[in-house]
Every structure is written in structure tokens, then in C-alpha cells.
Design an enzyme around this catalytic site. Structure first.
Site, PDB file in Angstrom:
ATOM      1  N   THR A   1       0.787  -1.238   0.015  1.00 49.71           N
ATOM      2  CA  THR A   1       0.140   0.051  -0.002  1.00 49.71           C
ATOM      3  C   THR A   1       0.976   1.421  -0.040  1.00 49.71           C
ATOM      4  O   THR A   1       1.589   1.473   0.912  1.00 49.71           O
ATOM      5  CB  THR A   1      -1.037   0.135   1.230  1.00 49.71           C
TER       6      THR A   1
ATOM      7  N   LYS B   1      -7.606   1.559  -2.719  1.00 48.01           N
ATOM      8  CA  LYS B   1      -7.191   1.195  -1.287  1.00 48.01           C
ATOM      9  C   LYS B   1      -7.130   2.330  -0.558  1.00 48.01           C
ATOM     10  O   LYS B   1      -7.725   2.341   0.657  1.00 48.01           O
ATOM     11  CB  LYS B   1      -5.722   0.483  -1.400  1.00 48.01           C
TER      12      LYS B   1
ATOM     13  N   LYS C   1      -0.730   5.361   8.566  1.00 48.95           N
ATOM     14  CA  LYS C   1      -0.073   5.665   7.213  1.00 48.95           C
ATOM     15  C   LYS C   1      -0.780   5.630   6.068  1.00 48.95           C
ATOM     16  O   LYS C   1      -0.711   6.582   5.368  1.00 48.95           O
ATOM     17  CB  LYS C   1       0.906   4.376   7.061  1.00 48.95           C
TER      18      LYS C   1
END
Length: 286
Positions: free
Chosen positions: A87, A162, A237
Site C-alpha cells: 500500500t 485502497k 500511514k
């Protein structure tokens, strides 16, 4: 299929193991020297990449993804399929596609949802960006490692999906934790709270599947001392990635920014290494 797997951490190791269990010849490389049952160990990156039909990566951030894929492109055989399941930011994903395209390799950005439990059980969801040709070649592998794979668009589209998905997840988990906290203060039994909200308009994945209240609903990290299925610092994050993307795209995401700030304070105050649902424990301690 001969498959190289680079990055055998909490997510990569069970994903590689599932591919090996399905009969693929998997060679793994991790600088930490991790070993995985059924997966051959490579001492170097070259040992994991050379001669493979596909190379899958699961890495911590965009800078590392760019560097590793530059090495992979130098070492890979012509026709190798590159699948990055990390990711990272959309720009890094597109840069990696560019590296592969320049030397004629197929590539996909394919971040996952489902956490370590989904990685172990082979029930991940893959959000994929890239060509239809590359997706068709990778689909049998996605079907082993997960339960669903969606081709979201061209290069970078998987990372975009995502980022948006995890922004929803971060916001909704905070909402569920705050609702349980309020219910506690109002004297409402947690099981009653769950029984009502899980079958009414408050229903959501953060409540029904991943309930942050111990002993309520299906088993979740809350029932294991908030040992992370998805660590709070990883949620932070991802929420930072959504903010960076919003700045570039000119999007207004106020709740996303507020959720980012809450997780930043939580991680700084001792939440690092704990599940992202431990926000409830922090609220309950007040």
C-alpha cells in the site's frame, strides 16, 4: 508457476505460504532472513527474481517499492509479471508501472484488504490497477491468496481504491469506538448495543465483523488484547496517504483529516504496535 516473493512480513509470509500450498514453486526473499513453510529461501534479491514467471512484492512504503522494483526490472526475465501488493502512494505505483513498461514487463498494483487474518486464510480482497492482459495472467494467483480481485482501472487505480477504502475504514472504526464509549457512559450493556446496531442503521464492517469491544460479536483483535490484525500505525500511514492524495486532487475530505489526526495522537500516546480498534480502550480509560 515459478513465483518470486519479495517481502515476507506479517502479510507477505502467509500469502507466499498459500501459493506454495497450492502447488506453485515459490522462492522468497526478505532482508530480515524470514523463512516460510513450503517457500524456498533466496539469499539475494536476484535469487528470488531470476527465472520466475511472476514476482510479487509486499513492502512498507513507496520509496522502498520504487527502489526494489528498479532492481527487479534489472534482474527479471522477459515476460515476467510484476505484482506489487504494497500500500503506497499513487505516484509511486504509477512510477513502478513505468519502470516495468519501459522494458516490456507486465505489471499490476494490487494492494489488499483483509489484514493478517485474511492473508492467512486466503480471503483477501485485491484492488488492482493495470492492463486487462496482466490482470488475466494474475487472476489465478489472486484466487489462491484471496476471495475477490477487482480490476479498478489503469496504472495506480488499485492504490486509489485502497486509499479510499481505508479512509472509510478509519473513519468508521472511530465512530464505532466512540459509540461504544458513549453507550458505556450511558449505562447501556455492550451486548445490547451490539445486538441493536449490528442489525440496524449503525451496521458496518467495523462493528459487525471487527467489533472493537472484547467479548462482543465475532472474535476480533479486541478479544486478543488488541494484538494487531491491522496495526494503528499502518492505519495512520494509509490516512496520511489519503490526505496527500486529496491535496494533489483538490478533494475536500474533512472527516478523513480528522481521523488522521486522531490516529496520529493515538500512535504517539502508546498506540503503536496495537490494533487500530484499540481506540475504544483508550476512550474507556478516560
Amino acid at each position: 508457476m515459478r513465483i518470486g516473493f519479495v517481502g515476507l512480513g506479517n502479510m507477505g509470509a502467509p500469502m507466499a505460504a498459500n501459493l506454495a500450498k497450492a502447488g506453485h514453486a515459490v522462492t522468497g526473499y526478505d532482508p530480515a532472513g524470514v523463512t516460510v513453510e513450503g517457500v524456498s529461501v533466496a539469499e539475494t534479491m536476484e535469487g528470488a527474481v531470476g527465472g520466475q514467471a511472476a514476482v510479487i512484492t509486499m513492502l512498507p512504503n513507496g520509496e522502498i517499492v520504487r527502489a526494489v522494483h528498479s532492481d527487479i526490472a534489472r534482474l527479471a526475465e522477459p515476460g515476467t509479471l510484476l505484482i506489487d501488493c504494497s500500500t503506497v502512494d499513487v505516484d509511486s505505483a504509477r512510477a513502478v508501472h513505468g519502470i516495468a513498461h519501459d522494458i516490456g514487463l507486465l505489471s499490476l498494483d494490487a494492494p489488499v484488504s483483509g489484514g493478517t487474518g485474511g492473508a492467512a486464510s486466503g480471503t483477501l480482497t485485491f484492488m488492482v490497477g493495470g492492463s486487462e492482459e496482466a490482470f488475466a495472467k494474475a487472476k489465478p494467483l489472486f484466487e489462491i491468496m484471496g476471495q475477490k480481485a477487482v480490476l479498478c482501472g489503469e496504472a495506480g487505480a488499485g492504490q486509489a481504491a485502497k486509499i479510499c477504502n481505508n479512509m472509510i475504514l478509519g473513519i468508521s472504526m472511530i465512530g464505532v469506538c466512540e459509540a461504544f464509549h458513549l453507550a458505556d457512559r450511558l449505562g447501556l450493556d455492550r451486548q445490547a448495543m451490539f445486538d441493536v446496531t449490528s442489525t440496524s442503521s449503525g451496521s458496518c464492517w467495523s462493528l459487525n465483523t471487527y467489533c472493537p469491544a472484547p467479548g462482543v460479536g465475532p472474535r476480533s483483535p479486541a478479544d486478543n488484547g488488541y494484538r494487531p490484525g491491522f496495526a494503528a500505525e499502518l492505519m495512520l500511514k494509509d490516512l496520511n496517504l489519503s490526505q496527500e492524495a486529496a491535496e494533489v486532487a483538490g478533494a475536500e475530505i474533512e472527516l478523513g483529516r480528522h481521523a488522521r489526526d486522531i490516529y496520529a495522537r493515538f500512535v504517539e500516546a502508546g498506540g503503536k504496535g496495537r490494533d487500530f480498534s484499540a481506540i475504544l480502550e483508550k476512550l474507556s480509560a478516560r
